[in-house]
Design a protein around this motif. Structure first.
Motif, mmCIF file in Angstrom:
data_model
loop_
_atom_site.group_PDB
_atom_site.id
_atom_site.type_symbol
_atom_site.label_atom_id
_atom_site.label_comp_id
_atom_site.label_asym_id
_atom_site.label_seq_id
_atom_site.Cartn_x
_atom_site.Cartn_y
_atom_site.Cartn_z
ATOM 1 N N VAL A 139 10.531 1.389 -6.783
ATOM 2 C CA VAL A 139 9.173 1.108 -7.270
ATOM 3 C C VAL A 139 8.824 2.050 -8.424
ATOM 4 C CG1 VAL A 139 6.747 1.328 -6.578
ATOM 5 C CG2 VAL A 139 8.338 0.044 -5.149
ATOM 6 N N ARG A 140 9.172 3.338 -8.262
ATOM 7 C CA ARG A 140 8.868 4.317 -9.326
ATOM 8 C C ARG A 140 9.722 4.062 -10.564
ATOM 9 N NH1 ARG A 140 9.771 8.571 -5.246
ATOM 10 N NH2 ARG A 140 7.882 8.548 -3.981
ATOM 11 N N ALA A 141 10.977 3.645 -10.349
ATOM 12 C CA ALA A 141 11.859 3.361 -11.482
ATOM 13 C C ALA A 141 11.292 2.230 -12.329
ATOM 14 C CB ALA A 141 13.260 3.006 -10.986
ATOM 15 N N MET A 142 10.803 1.182 -11.661
ATOM 16 C CA MET A 142 10.247 0.043 -12.405
ATOM 17 C C MET A 142 9.004 0.464 -13.186
ATOM 18 S SD MET A 142 12.224 -2.545 -12.081
ATOM 19 C CE MET A 142 11.379 -4.120 -12.311
ATOM 20 N N GLY A 188 3.237 -2.070 -7.108
ATOM 21 C CA GLY A 188 3.719 -1.235 -8.197
ATOM 22 C C GLY A 188 3.620 0.249 -7.867
ATOM 23 N N ARG A 189 2.871 0.575 -6.811
ATOM 24 C CA ARG A 189 2.757 1.977 -6.355
ATOM 25 C C ARG A 189 2.987 2.061 -4.861
ATOM 26 N NH1 ARG A 189 -2.602 4.156 -6.708
ATOM 27 N NH2 ARG A 189 -3.187 1.989 -6.462
ATOM 28 N N CYS A 196 7.768 -1.629 -16.522
ATOM 29 C CA CYS A 196 7.629 -2.977 -15.961
ATOM 30 C C CYS A 196 7.374 -2.861 -14.460
ATOM 31 C CB CYS A 196 8.853 -3.837 -16.257
ATOM 32 S SG CYS A 196 10.435 -3.067 -15.880
ATOM 33 N N PRO A 197 6.196 -2.341 -14.083
ATOM 34 C CA PRO A 197 5.899 -2.179 -12.656
ATOM 35 C C PRO A 197 6.046 -3.505 -11.914
ATOM 36 C CG PRO A 197 3.890 -1.999 -13.985
ATOM 37 C CD PRO A 197 5.048 -1.990 -14.939
ATOM 38 N N PHE A 198 6.598 -3.441 -10.706
ATOM 39 C CA PHE A 198 6.849 -4.656 -9.932
ATOM 40 C C PHE A 198 5.687 -4.916 -8.988
ATOM 41 C CE2 PHE A 198 8.311 -7.429 -6.712
ATOM 42 C CZ PHE A 198 9.294 -8.209 -7.280
ATOM 43 N N GLY A 237 -3.633 -4.126 -7.369
ATOM 44 C CA GLY A 237 -3.138 -2.756 -7.300
ATOM 45 C C GLY A 237 -3.834 -1.946 -6.227
ATOM 46 N N GLU A 238 -4.244 -2.627 -5.147
ATOM 47 C CA GLU A 238 -4.968 -1.933 -4.069
ATOM 48 C C GLU A 238 -4.343 -2.200 -2.713
ATOM 49 O OE1 GLU A 238 -8.929 -3.421 -4.420
ATOM 50 O OE2 GLU A 238 -9.317 -2.347 -6.295
ATOM 51 N N LEU A 239 -3.022 -2.255 -2.667
ATOM 52 C CA LEU A 239 -2.362 -2.599 -1.405
ATOM 53 C C LEU A 239 -2.645 -1.565 -0.318
ATOM 54 C CD1 LEU A 239 -0.512 -4.597 0.073
ATOM 55 C CD2 LEU A 239 1.459 -3.349 -0.821
#
Ligand code: AMP
Ligand code: GLY
Length: 423
Positions: A254-257, A201-202, A262-264, A314-316
């Protein structure tokens, strides 16, 4: 950790094999799996679209993590159902899966955020769509809004063909509810590239780029299929193009979502056309491609389970992942007649010899007694990895030569276009 993989094709077999390398996996299940996956995981007889049953089973059997691979359960909200029951899962939730589940959603997103794609008009009224295509002079693609097993795109060279396509989808319900809204878009030319990316998501990490071969027959003739073979990396996708895609397409998506609320999180697949005006998005998929995953995952350096868990947390950015040097080639062995009518239940032979020089992923097989039988259109994916593409292609075909079943069909030119590009 106790892990469940949802799905039962070649992609899921490639995911299962890669997960098996992870030291944290203690038990691996696959629902429904297939005749080959059964050798690497315990198969659970629940179909991928039985969302309620799957979520319940995962909770009752105390799965620590579920990997949802196919588009249908993602779009139906399996990840949301699992979350409700406290089971963490890999894959986008229902809201984020719309990026594949609705072409109108995807096209509107790209327009709003300035992400390069084919120009288009969306219609939910058949008469308006017909009036629009009637006068068109240029070739267009007519696309059903919803999921249609990769068959909801009709390339139309003339206005008459476009009218017929609109009629089929909107008036004759050829794709059911999926075709009641359509997108009519500009026809793009250029080499196609598939880029599968992990994203939390980021942060976004692209895997090796790939080239699918969608048509059934050599020389890109015949009908569109789910994919008859893949090579990776894709030689048309240079480092300069990769940088451009990262800044103009991947990160903006990614930023658009995120901005849309609705983060991907999962594997975001970019289907790109490298046009004379630069790379443009043809489609997004909310999952690993199939057969792309069968060529790309063997080139992934790093622990897939750790990477997936990091996507969910959320820690990729904390996980070391890279693309191995070298190349891979996956050749699909299909049933005669695929993608139209084909027979199943044919005994398969030669796997042991093939497996000496390649990995064989099972797409449509089942076991009956001691025998391995065909059970689908795409039956096996034979993947070789090697220092060069030319070696990977020869090795995949050398291995595939040992395999046989009645009516077996393979393309003989997987990788040929890529090799010509390399010179
Ligand atoms: P899709 O299901 O959207 O990926 O479309 C299936 C295939 O149709 C793609 O892989 C392309 O080869 C082709 N295609 C889709 N849209 C276009 C377009 N706008 N121009 C040219 N080819 C397209
Ligand atoms: N190989 C194309 C797809 O997975 O949609």
């Amino acid at each position: 950790m106790r892990i469940l993989v949802v799905g039962g094709g070649g992609r899921e077999h490639a995911i299962v094999r890669k997960l098996k390398e992870s030291p944290r996996v203690t038990a691996l299940y696959c629902a429904p799996g297939n005749g080959g996956i059964a050798a690497d995981a315990t198969c659970v007889p629940i179909r991928a679209t039985e969302v309620e049953r799957l979520a319940q089973w995962a909770a009752e059997e105390k799965m620590d993590y579920v990997v949802v691979a196919p588009d249908d359960p993602l779009c139906m909200g399996l990840v949301d159902e699992l979350q409700k029951r406290g089971v963490p899962a890999f894959g986008p939730d229902r809201a984020a899966a719309r990026i594949e589940g609705s072409k109108v959603f995807a096209k509107d997103l790209m327009k709003r955020y300035g992400i390069p794609t084919a120009s288009y008009r969306a219609f939910d009224d058949a008469q308006a769509a017909l009036a629009y295509v009637r006068g068109l002079k240029t070739p267009v693609a007519v696309k059903a809004d919803g999921l249609a097993l990769g068959k909801g795109v009709i390339l139309c060279r003339t206005a008459a063909q476009a009218e017929e396509a609109v009629n089929d989808m909107m008036c004759k319900d050829r794709f059911g509810a999926s075709g009641r809204r359509v997108v009519v878009e500009e026809w793009l030319e250029g080499p196609e590239v598939s880029v599968l990316c992990l994203t939390d998501g980021r942060t976004l990490v692209p895997l090796a780029s790939a080239m699918d071969h969608k048509r059934a027959l050599d020389g890109d003739q015949g009908l569109n299929t789910g994919g008859m073979g893949v090579i990776a990396p894709n030689p048309f996708y240079t480092e300069a193009i990769a940088r451009q895609c990262m800044s103009e397409i991947f990160l903006p998506t990614v930023r658009a979502m995120q901005s849309e609320g609705c983060p991907f999180r999962g594997c975001l697949y970019f289907g790109l056309m490298l046009t004379a005006q630069g790379p443009k998005v043809i489609e997004y998929n909310c999952r690993f491609g199939d057969p792309e995953a069968q060529a790309v995952l063997p080139l992934l350096q790093g622990d897939l389970l750790e990477a997936m868990l990091a996507v969910t947390r959320g820690e990729l950015d904390q996980v070391p992942l890279s693309v191995k040097p070298g190349a891979s080639c996956c050749v699909i062995a299909a049933s005669g007649g695929y993608p139209e009518h084909y027979e199943t239940g044919k005994p398969i032979s030669g796997l042991e010899q093939a497996q000496q020089t390649a990995q064989v992923f099972h797409a449509g097989t089942r076991r009956e007694g001691g025998a391995l039988l065909t059970a689908g259109g795409r039956v096996l994916g034979v993947t070789a990895t090697a220092p060069t593409l030319s070696q990977a292609v020869s090795q995949a075909y050398e291995a595939a030569r040992h395999i046989s079943f009645e009516g077996m069909h393979m393309r003989s030119d997987i990788g040929a276009r890529a090799l010509r590009a390399l010179g």
